[in-house]
Write a protein that holds these residues in place. Structure first.
Motif, PDB file in Angstrom:
ATOM      1  N   ARG A   1       0.815  -1.221   0.000  1.00 29.62           N
ATOM      2  CA  ARG A   1       0.000   0.000   0.000  1.00 29.62           C
ATOM      3  C   ARG A   1       0.849   1.271   0.000  1.00 29.62           C
ATOM      4  O   ARG A   1       0.319   2.371  -0.163  1.00 29.62           O
ATOM      5  CB  ARG A   1      -0.954  -0.006   1.191  1.00 29.62           C
ATOM      6  CG  ARG A   1      -2.015  -1.105   1.107  1.00 29.62           C
ATOM      7  CD  ARG A   1      -3.176  -0.807   1.994  1.00 29.62           C
ATOM      8  NE  ARG A   1      -3.821   0.441   1.635  1.00 29.62           N
ATOM      9  CZ  ARG A   1      -4.732   1.055   2.402  1.00 29.62           C
ATOM     10  NH1 ARG A   1      -5.090   0.509   3.546  1.00 29.62           N
ATOM     11  NH2 ARG A   1      -5.271   2.194   2.028  1.00 29.62           N
ATOM     12  N   TYR A   2       2.168   1.131   0.162  1.00 27.52           N
ATOM     13  CA  TYR A   2       3.019   2.311   0.031  1.00 27.52           C
ATOM     14  C   TYR A   2       3.077   2.802  -1.418  1.00 27.52           C
ATOM     15  O   TYR A   2       3.661   3.863  -1.689  1.00 27.52           O
ATOM     16  CB  TYR A   2       4.429   2.036   0.565  1.00 27.52           C
ATOM     17  CG  TYR A   2       4.507   2.166   2.073  1.00 27.52           C
ATOM     18  CD1 TYR A   2       4.581   3.419   2.673  1.00 27.52           C
ATOM     19  CD2 TYR A   2       4.473   1.049   2.891  1.00 27.52           C
ATOM     20  CE1 TYR A   2       4.633   3.547   4.051  1.00 27.52           C
ATOM     21  CE2 TYR A   2       4.527   1.160   4.273  1.00 27.52           C
ATOM     22  CZ  TYR A   2       4.599   2.417   4.845  1.00 27.52           C
ATOM     23  OH  TYR A   2       4.641   2.536   6.219  1.00 27.52           O
TER      24      TYR A   2
ATOM     25  N   GLU B   1       0.451   3.798  -2.647  1.00 27.24           N
ATOM     26  CA  GLU B   1      -0.580   4.837  -2.551  1.00 27.24           C
ATOM     27  C   GLU B   1      -0.029   5.992  -1.718  1.00 27.24           C
ATOM     28  O   GLU B   1       0.406   5.793  -0.580  1.00 27.24           O
ATOM     29  CB  GLU B   1      -1.836   4.279  -1.882  1.00 27.24           C
ATOM     30  CG  GLU B   1      -2.369   3.016  -2.523  1.00 27.24           C
ATOM     31  CD  GLU B   1      -3.395   2.321  -1.652  1.00 27.24           C
ATOM     32  OE1 GLU B   1      -3.934   2.980  -0.726  1.00 27.24           O
ATOM     33  OE2 GLU B   1      -3.644   1.124  -1.882  1.00 27.24           O
ATOM     34  N   LYS B   2      -0.040   7.189  -2.273  1.00 31.10           N
ATOM     35  CA  LYS B   2       0.549   8.334  -1.576  1.00 31.10           C
ATOM     36  C   LYS B   2      -0.153   8.629  -0.257  1.00 31.10           C
ATOM     37  O   LYS B   2       0.495   8.987   0.744  1.00 31.10           O
ATOM     38  CB  LYS B   2       0.512   9.569  -2.468  1.00 31.10           C
ATOM     39  CG  LYS B   2       1.346  10.731  -1.917  1.00 31.10           C
ATOM     40  CD  LYS B   2       1.434  11.874  -2.888  1.00 31.10           C
ATOM     41  CE  LYS B   2       2.414  12.928  -2.387  1.00 31.10           C
ATOM     42  NZ  LYS B   2       2.137  13.390  -1.011  1.00 31.10           N
ATOM     43  N   GLU B   3      -1.464   8.495  -0.233  1.00 32.45           N
ATOM     44  CA  GLU B   3      -2.199   8.780   1.000  1.00 32.45           C
ATOM     45  C   GLU B   3      -1.759   7.839   2.124  1.00 32.45           C
ATOM     46  O   GLU B   3      -1.550   8.266   3.264  1.00 32.45           O
ATOM     47  CB  GLU B   3      -3.707   8.642   0.763  1.00 32.45           C
ATOM     48  CG  GLU B   3      -4.540   8.973   1.995  1.00 32.45           C
ATOM     49  CD  GLU B   3      -6.026   8.869   1.720  1.00 32.45           C
ATOM     50  OE1 GLU B   3      -6.823   9.119   2.655  1.00 32.45           O
ATOM     51  OE2 GLU B   3      -6.419   8.539   0.586  1.00 32.45           O
ATOM     52  N   PHE B   4      -1.608   6.550   1.798  1.00 35.69           N
ATOM     53  CA  PHE B   4      -1.166   5.587   2.801  1.00 35.69           C
ATOM     54  C   PHE B   4       0.245   5.929   3.275  1.00 35.69           C
ATOM     55  O   PHE B   4       0.545   5.872   4.473  1.00 35.69           O
ATOM     56  CB  PHE B   4      -1.203   4.177   2.212  1.00 35.69           C
ATOM     57  CG  PHE B   4      -0.777   3.107   3.173  1.00 35.69           C
ATOM     58  CD1 PHE B   4      -1.691   2.527   4.036  1.00 35.69           C
ATOM     59  CD2 PHE B   4       0.547   2.684   3.217  1.00 35.69           C
ATOM     60  CE1 PHE B   4      -1.291   1.541   4.937  1.00 35.69           C
ATOM     61  CE2 PHE B   4       0.952   1.700   4.109  1.00 35.69           C
ATOM     62  CZ  PHE B   4       0.019   1.132   4.970  1.00 35.69           C
ATOM     63  N   TRP B   5       1.113   6.260   2.333  1.00 38.39           N
ATOM     64  CA  TRP B   5       2.490   6.636   2.669  1.00 38.39           C
ATOM     65  C   TRP B   5       2.493   7.821   3.631  1.00 38.39           C
ATOM     66  O   TRP B   5       3.194   7.817   4.659  1.00 38.39           O
ATOM     67  CB  TRP B   5       3.239   6.966   1.394  1.00 38.39           C
ATOM     68  CG  TRP B   5       4.722   7.221   1.534  1.00 38.39           C
ATOM     69  CD1 TRP B   5       5.377   7.716   2.627  1.00 38.39           C
ATOM     70  CD2 TRP B   5       5.715   6.978   0.541  1.00 38.39           C
ATOM     71  NE1 TRP B   5       6.719   7.819   2.371  1.00 38.39           N
ATOM     72  CE2 TRP B   5       6.960   7.365   1.109  1.00 38.39           C
ATOM     73  CE3 TRP B   5       5.697   6.504  -0.760  1.00 38.39           C
ATOM     74  CZ2 TRP B   5       8.159   7.287   0.393  1.00 38.39           C
ATOM     75  CZ3 TRP B   5       6.891   6.419  -1.463  1.00 38.39           C
ATOM     76  CH2 TRP B   5       8.092   6.803  -0.894  1.00 38.39           C
TER      77      TRP B   5
ATOM     78  N   TYR C   1       7.261   7.596  -5.484  1.00 37.80           N
ATOM     79  CA  TYR C   1       7.077   8.989  -5.078  1.00 37.80           C
ATOM     80  C   TYR C   1       8.401   9.554  -4.585  1.00 37.80           C
ATOM     81  O   TYR C   1       9.247   8.819  -4.073  1.00 37.80           O
ATOM     82  CB  TYR C   1       6.038   9.117  -3.947  1.00 37.80           C
ATOM     83  CG  TYR C   1       4.666   8.644  -4.313  1.00 37.80           C
ATOM     84  CD1 TYR C   1       3.882   9.349  -5.222  1.00 37.80           C
ATOM     85  CD2 TYR C   1       4.153   7.473  -3.756  1.00 37.80           C
ATOM     86  CE1 TYR C   1       2.621   8.909  -5.573  1.00 37.80           C
ATOM     87  CE2 TYR C   1       2.891   7.022  -4.097  1.00 37.80           C
ATOM     88  CZ  TYR C   1       2.134   7.742  -5.009  1.00 37.80           C
ATOM     89  OH  TYR C   1       0.888   7.291  -5.352  1.00 37.80           O
TER      90      TYR C   1
END
Length: 304
Positions: free
Chosen positions: A207-208, A210-214, A269
């Protein structure tokens, strides 16, 4: 006495009935085989989910033996002369930031009003050694299900199919690469864990992507018998099982810097985190879409 024509007609009818019965028998056999396959598949599925449940219960019972404590948002790093906006607001005029060993300023991140302190598991290593003599630490990522003991054996195969309690199950354990002699003192300790559909073990690493999760889960906590290591994620990406990222024990600082630059460039990212050869990092790895793919997360040590 029936004539020849009548006999031929009867023979044809008999042959026709036999032909009609044969497909019926074959069809029944096909249906039985299909039902058998379906039953076996369902049994396998039930067995898999039973395994998931048992492993969650096993690791849950171990975690239940540990104490908990709340910790504030950890210290993070900024380049020399830079500081976070929140820190700039909190610092009094003329107040100096503490300088770390690498020459980077250590900046305490100020929690937002909506943020709660992290609740960390405090491992009891005397208890854990009684369960598994190969335990070397405990890893957790607040906000995820990653909250497990870490082991290191003599090879990288055994813990793929054995749990922390040495039970033979495909869920395995969280383990450090067997070749790392310095363990968490290495510049790049590599830790592996399975990606399970239940969301257990290292499944959440994917899930990293996904920017929001990160953004919501930037910190990794590793507790050893000697210290608490806090790391900040700076790179995450999908790669292949034979990629050029599974390295440790670097021969020189330049080799380590080249490695850092390479894995940073792979990231999905740009985290805006400076990592240099004077730093130490931690690498986490799990399976991705299939057996040939891996999802890898690198984190920089920001506090010991």
């Amino acid at each position: 006495m029936p004539d020849q024509k009548t006999e031929n007609t009867q023979e044809k009818k008999t042959a026709s009935r036999k032909r009609k019965r044969r497909p019926s028998v074959v069809w029944r056999l096909v249906m039985l085989a299909a039902v058998a396959v379906l039953v076996f598949s369902l049994w396998q599925l039930v067995r898999v989910f039973q395994n998931y449940r048992e492993v969650d219960e096993d690791y849950g019972s171990i975690t239940a033996q540990m104490e908990k404590r709340s910790v504030p948002v950890p210290v993070t790093t900024a380049a020399p002369g830079e500081e976070s906006e929140s820190n700039a607001q909190e610092k009094e005029p003329g107040e100096e930031s503490e300088e770390g060993e690498t020459g980077q300023e250590l900046v305490m991140a100020v929690p937002q009003e909506t943020e709660e302190p992290y609740e960390l598991t405090v491992p009891d290593f005397d208890y854990l050694r009684g369960v598994n003599e190969y335990v070397i630490g405990w890893i957790q990522i607040p906000g995820t299900k990653i909250n497990y003991p870490v082991v290191q054996g003599t090879d990288n195969e055994y813990w793929l199919s054995h749990t922390f309690e040495n039970k033979e199950k495909f869920c395995g354990a969280i383990f450090m690469d067997a070749g790392i002699e310095d363990r968490f003192d290495d510049k790049n300790p590599i830790i592996y864990g399975h990606n399970l559909r239940s969301g257990s073990m290292f499944s959440r690493l994917n899930r990293y992507a996904e920017k929001e999760f990160w953004d919501e889960n930037p910190y990794i906590y590793i507790t050893t018998p000697d210290e608490l290591i806090i790391c900040q994620v700076f790179s995450a990406y999908q790669t292949t099982a034979d990629a050029d990222i599974y390295y440790f024990g670097f021969g020189s600082d330049d080799q380590f810097q080249a490695y850092i630059d390479r894995v940073t460039s792979y990231s999905v990212y740009d985290a805006g985190i400076t990592v240099t050869k004077e730093d130490s990092i931690v690498t986490l790895s799990t399976c991705a879409n299939d057996v040939t793919q891996r999802f890898v997360v690198h984190a920089k040590r920001i506090q010991n």
